[in-house]
Design an enzyme around this catalytic site. Structure first.
Site, PDB file in Angstrom:
ATOM      1  N   HIS A   1       1.463 -16.734 -12.249  1.00 21.20           N
ATOM      2  CA  HIS A   1       1.537 -17.948 -11.434  1.00 21.20           C
ATOM      3  C   HIS A   1       2.867 -18.041 -10.688  1.00 21.20           C
ATOM      4  O   HIS A   1       2.890 -18.116  -9.452  1.00 21.20           O
ATOM      5  CB  HIS A   1       1.323 -19.154 -12.353  1.00 21.20           C
ATOM      6  CG  HIS A   1       1.276 -20.469 -11.655  1.00 21.20           C
ATOM      7  ND1 HIS A   1       2.353 -21.318 -11.618  1.00 21.20           N
ATOM      8  CD2 HIS A   1       0.278 -21.073 -10.996  1.00 21.20           C
ATOM      9  CE1 HIS A   1       2.006 -22.412 -10.946  1.00 21.20           C
ATOM     10  NE2 HIS A   1       0.765 -22.286 -10.563  1.00 21.20           N
TER      11      HIS A   1
ATOM     12  N   GLY B   1      -6.451 -26.256 -10.295  1.00 17.95           N
ATOM     13  CA  GLY B   1      -5.814 -27.555 -10.411  1.00 17.95           C
ATOM     14  C   GLY B   1      -6.460 -28.581  -9.497  1.00 17.95           C
ATOM     15  O   GLY B   1      -6.743 -29.715  -9.904  1.00 17.95           O
TER      16      GLY B   1
ATOM     17  N   HIS C   1      -6.991 -57.623 -10.327  1.00 17.50           N
ATOM     18  CA  HIS C   1      -7.305 -57.571  -8.901  1.00 17.50           C
ATOM     19  C   HIS C   1      -6.271 -58.288  -8.026  1.00 17.50           C
ATOM     20  O   HIS C   1      -6.474 -58.409  -6.825  1.00 17.50           O
ATOM     21  CB  HIS C   1      -8.691 -58.187  -8.661  1.00 17.50           C
ATOM     22  CG  HIS C   1      -9.821 -57.328  -9.126  1.00 17.50           C
ATOM     23  ND1 HIS C   1      -9.891 -56.842 -10.400  1.00 17.50           N
ATOM     24  CD2 HIS C   1     -10.916 -56.825  -8.474  1.00 17.50           C
ATOM     25  CE1 HIS C   1     -10.991 -56.095 -10.534  1.00 17.50           C
ATOM     26  NE2 HIS C   1     -11.614 -56.070  -9.380  1.00 17.50           N
TER      27      HIS C   1
ATOM     28  N   HIS D   1       5.858 -18.808  -5.776  1.00 17.57           N
ATOM     29  CA  HIS D   1       4.631 -18.628  -6.559  1.00 17.57           C
ATOM     30  C   HIS D   1       3.846 -17.451  -5.988  1.00 17.57           C
ATOM     31  O   HIS D   1       3.241 -17.565  -4.926  1.00 17.57           O
ATOM     32  CB  HIS D   1       3.773 -19.893  -6.482  1.00 17.57           C
ATOM     33  CG  HIS D   1       4.390 -21.103  -7.113  1.00 17.57           C
ATOM     34  ND1 HIS D   1       5.414 -21.808  -6.534  1.00 17.57           N
ATOM     35  CD2 HIS D   1       4.127 -21.741  -8.280  1.00 17.57           C
ATOM     36  CE1 HIS D   1       5.755 -22.833  -7.321  1.00 17.57           C
ATOM     37  NE2 HIS D   1       4.989 -22.808  -8.388  1.00 17.57           N
TER      38      HIS D   1
ATOM     39  N   GLU E   1     -11.603 -44.464  -3.652  1.00 19.46           N
ATOM     40  CA  GLU E   1     -10.465 -44.851  -2.818  1.00 19.46           C
ATOM     41  C   GLU E   1      -9.520 -43.690  -2.557  1.00 19.46           C
ATOM     42  O   GLU E   1      -8.976 -43.552  -1.462  1.00 19.46           O
ATOM     43  CB  GLU E   1      -9.681 -45.995  -3.481  1.00 19.46           C
ATOM     44  CG  GLU E   1     -10.447 -47.288  -3.651  1.00 19.46           C
ATOM     45  CD  GLU E   1     -11.297 -47.317  -4.913  1.00 19.46           C
ATOM     46  OE1 GLU E   1     -11.242 -46.336  -5.695  1.00 19.46           O
ATOM     47  OE2 GLU E   1     -12.018 -48.318  -5.109  1.00 19.46           O
TER      48      GLU E   1
END
Lengths: 654, 654
Positions: B257, B154, B465, B26, B403
């Site tokens: 890219h 990104g 859960h 790249h 999280e």
């Protein structure tokens, strides 16, 4: 005149009574958002409790699903039949429609399962996309409804929440409204502990309309809802609320969220709110206001039914909504199968999948393909038009680098109905959307997750991008049908099965590396059996080679090598463990045989012991991959025909 | 005078030559960010290539890891010995330090593995937290360095990116700087396809300093970096760049890219940039500028060494940095074990884990506990102080409902060194941070992921859960040590093992439901063996019951019931499959025995066939859970002593 404040208090007391009765629950949301919800239902919502699944209803999503009693109270008061007072009395008990968190039961008005924070609003984006695409296809005479999502601070802290905000703003989903319970409290206490950002500014940066209101001021809320409806952008209502409002001991406090309630709390709430009714007792006048409020939806549906009866597209519209396949679908699939075997050259299965997806563009226009910034390498766009802020009838969504949102959108689209979502990215990125995929499995939604770059076959991008454990991780998930097709034909067959499945999601693990066509086989969809003998079924064998995906080719090459040394190897292609496990014992025994077995897959052995005996070897990976070309890596890790042949000889002590 | 423009072009041509040589790669990032990187290294970075792991070095993270040649070129030019020109010539080849994406090799200056978008910047937040905590403990004489992250579009679209922005702003991590390659291009083409938000406004909303500069204007960049260093907030430099700058055919284009390069591209680039040197040939004068630039770091380290030599905390500081356990650690653990068995009453293992975590607050002050808005139900804060914008030496971070970021922060903290991260939330939410946990496993980082609410034992919160497949999904992940302790003592033992492990992460699945203490056992850490006989090892047996976690208690009760009917059942507790698999064959055979076996776990059978034979039954879950109290669910799903006893009788045909 409708007394919305009393309607709101009815929500509060049904919630309170249900929690007291159950001995547990989260009062924060229903008590804090009662006015917001009552105002929405009294003056704005379009839905008909007599026909909960009316296609053109507004969708309501409770993204802060722990506040499930807000939804259950709403459904009871507005007259959704399954949500009786008796049902409220079974809150959080086995089999109750009033489960701890809302679990999808659309006949009862529960549009979607929520509770994992952030999932609800991300699904809501999918619902709004579905509405817009369908309106683009069928016109707003048939499709013109809104998506309303109740949302708490937690949903907005989750990354997937930002992905939702960002893409919804980009796509200008003007019929999407978030009702934010801005109460400054999370489980840990004040939001100040972990948040100091300007949330409205974040929405504004993403192109949303943003309004701030007192979440207990009914007229202010209603005015803001009018403005939201009039604005072409998605809308945020930042509703300043007091958590657990009505319980003096807890309101505005950390404990307001879910601290255990005691009977005295109800006494105090009655005093504070002027409520003089017994547990679960809602006065007729209040119930009448709720009933009247829902007449708006009843009338709207009657009008809509009228329009539908004269719409030239009615039959096709109803087919899409029913999720039925078109009559000529079998013919289309047969043609795609024929085309797939016409190719002689090895072809990556991701491209074969793209062939099918493109080939279904006319047959199944209800496909909605989502892709997370990998259009070129996954090649599932082709002749599709991009769905955008200005093109509603595009069947391809450039989701940006937002896999988690994309997975949740697939759920939202499937739950909305009318479209069939196809989610496309690399298998290594499946982990990013796994929480949403789990929701698809849990809800039993028909969504297709097509992943490319299935293994070390990815090549030099290296171990970050090379799945070794991801197949196992999804095979372990209940209700997922996982496919790893071996060639172009198996890929078409997997598509056929995925399109036919209505009660759960499918996953395709597709290769970037070329897959040679397996030997010609019968017209039957053998992938449907989960596993089958690639070599002639009645042949004698000394050993059985069981493989998936491109490793079936490795096994076939090994078979040839073994034949030269007088060893008869049967080759089993096993594209889907779940479907094979569902076959009759006798079929499974025939396929697996009684001779020693070797499992072959460019992944870990984990899970394979289901198909192997303790002495049976496995040729695959033992850890993460590495960075080099695909062929070099296959050789390096010993996933070659030569090695399989050697392992077979060792196993047979030849 | 230092010629930074030539230093930048040297990056471009090393990248270009390496990609041409490898035939793939790249080019977008190294060619687009060359001036930004060269300016950072020439004037601002504090690092010493002669001692890449100097504790007080600045950390550099290439979050847009596909642009790995930016990093490799920088490391080569600034003199990191392992990154030779020969190494660049093995770019993307097996065993090369120059892998497709950067893979952690700190001796070579590669701080962290990146390539999964968003992970790098989220790790960087962890690094900045580690720096701040350590500075809070040891003062800025010993700890005073910055974290610089290169970041592409990104990473900022990924949800975890927003989580990083939000928490970094909240914690005012002033030594953290993101260098954003704002080139308006992603893999699909223009960012307009999927993005229209105002990214700088999003950072501003989160309390960041934001500056916009021309990413090819060296003086402007340098001035902005000065301003970033002077500002107490984390800083974003929005660098407007041209992707693949220097290749006329590709610059500013989608193909910039990673479209394949051809030799003519180099010819054109030489013409455009005035470069007259052969492949991999960097003129001495430019190499000299790079060398001189790094002298700033050499001098800084010498000064620092001086300060360290007189610092009263030097010994403790070096212990933390080395990751060594304190001398009295064994004594502390022995005391915690003794305390754990002193409890007679059943106790949830999440609380037993909290007991250990709290008990180590003095012994192991280098713990850094992270929790995602579940302080009360996980109870791992206790006597810890919260780390915040104003309290640097807090060992507990309120991460908010983020999280995924939390998992990546754990990686960043472990990779930074000096602290031991402990990540705390519910097991059902592990899916949200799974991509980060995979990075911990891939990098071999010593991080502890302690999860509560391990199963249907969660109770009425319901199937969203309740993990049923999550244990299997992590057992399938290479290099993870997964523990499901059966009681308080096993929990302490698991902690002992986790603290001793230096080459990979550990996961604890801990119960909300109470776990009765197992029968008294020897002083040896039996959890270290992965599985062991709870019933006396030399006893005769008719059947072996293998269980984990709270189901060991179920097995013990079943054993009692079976005894009454004359069946001798051995009970095996199997807290860790990985550790048991690593035991000698003879030990494993002794534990598992030769008689029939039953597996018992409140989870799916998936994976258990490794320990069971095809005829051996499994008592556990067959699908997702449900909403009701824990005991009701255990009974409903048949995970009871009565049912186990019945299954055992059936198996033995008694």
């Amino acid at each position: 005149m409708t007394d919305i404040q009393s309607m709101a208090n009815a929500i509060r007391f049904l919630a309170l009574d249900s929690i007291l009765n159950a001995g547990e629950g989260h009062q924060g949301v229903p008590l804090g958002m009662a006015e917001i919800a009552a105002t929405l239902y009294a003056r704005h919502l379009k839905a008909n409790p007599d026909d909960p699944q009316w296609h053109d209803r507004d969708r309501v999503v409770l993204s802060n699903g722990h506040g499930s009693l807000l939804l259950y109270s709403l459904l009871n008061l507005s007259g959704y039949k399954p949500v009786t007072v008796e049902a409220l009395k079974t809150f959080r008990r086995l089999g109750s429609v009033c489960a701890g968190h809302p679990e999808i039961e659309q006949h009862a008005g529960i549009e979607i399962t929520t509770g994992m924070l952030g999932q609800g609003i991300a699904c809501a984006v999918g619902m709004a996309v579905a509405e817009s695409r369908l309106a683009g296809e069928f016109g707003d005479d048939l499709v013109d409804h809104r998506t309303w999502a109740f949302v708490g601070d937690g949903c907005l802290q989750e990354g997937v929440g930002q992905e939702a905000i960002s893409l919804a703003g980009h796509l200008r989903l003007g019929k999407l409204t978030f009702l934010w319970d801005d109460n400054q409290i999370t489980d840990d206490g004040s939001t100040d502990l972990a948040l100091s950002e300007n949330v409205p500014a974040r929405f504004r940066a993403a192109g949303w309309q943003v309004q701030s209101v007192d979440g207990h001021d009914i007229e202010a809320i209603s005015k803001a809802l009018d403005a939201a409806k009039a604005d072409p952008r998605p809308s945020l209502l930042a509703c300043h609320t007091t958590i657990a409002r009505g319980i003096p001991r807890l309101q505005g406090q950390r404990g307001g969220h879910s601290a255990p309630l005691v009977p005295q709390d109800r006494v105090e709430a009655c005093k504070m709110l002027g409520w003089n009714h017994g547990a679960f007792d809602i006065p007729d006048s209040i119930r009448a206001d709720w009933h009247t409020a829902m007449d708006r939806g009843r009338v709207a549906q009657a009008d809509w039914q009228q329009r539908l009866s004269t719409a030239p597209t009615a039959v096709e519209f109803q087919r899409w909504q029913a999720g039925d396949l078109p009559q000529f679908h079998a013919t289309t699939m047969a043609a795609l199968k024929a085309a797939s075997v016409a190719h002689d050259a090895p072809r990556p299965t991701i491209l074969s999948s793209g062939d099918v997806c493109d080939g279904l563009n006319t047959d199944l226009p209800e496909l909605q393909v989502l892709c997370a910034d990998l259009e070129a390498p996954t090649d599932h766009k082709r002749s599709r038009r991009a769905f955008s802020a200005t093109v509603q009838n595009g069947s391809y969504v450039h989701c940006g680098v937002r896999e988690h949102l994309m997975g949740a959108m697939a759920c939202g689209i499937a739950a909305h109905g009318g479209l069939r979502p196809v989610n496309v990215t690399y298998l290594a990125f499946a982990d990013y959307e796994r929480p949403a995929m789990r929701m698809a499995a849990l809800m039993g939604l028909p969504a297709l997750f097509a992943f490319s770059h299935d293994s070390i076959g990815v090549g030099s991008n290296g171990p970050t991008h090379q799945p070794v454990e991801i197949l196992a991780s999804f095979r372990s998930m209940p209700n997922f049908h996982v496919f790893r097709p071996a060639d172009a034909l198996e890929t078409v067959e997997a598509w056929e099965l995925a399109m036919a499945r209505r009660d759960g999601p499918c996953l395709f693990a597709l290769s970037r590396q070329p897959a040679a066509p397996l030997p010609v086989r019968s017209g039957e969809n053998l992938t449907a059996k989960g596993a089958y003998l690639v070599s002639p079924p009645d042949e004698q064998r000394d050993i059985t080679l069981i493989a998936t995906g491109t490793e079936v080719g490795v096994a076939l090459d090994a078979r040839t090598k073994l034949k030269a040394s007088g060893i008869r190897a049967a080759v089993v292609s096993m594209p889907s463990w779940e479907l094979f496990a569902a076959q009759p014992d006798a079929y499974r025994a025939d396929v697996l045989g009684t001779v020693p077995r070797i499992g072959i897959e460019a992944a870990l052995r984990f899970g394979w012991d289901r198909w192997l005996r303790p002495d049976d070897p496995f040729v695959g990976m033992t850890g993460f991959g590495a960075s080099d070309k695909s062929e070099t890596l296959y050789a390096h890790f010993g996933i070659t025909a030569d090695n399989v042949a050697q392992v077979a000889r060792d196993r047979l002590s030849v």
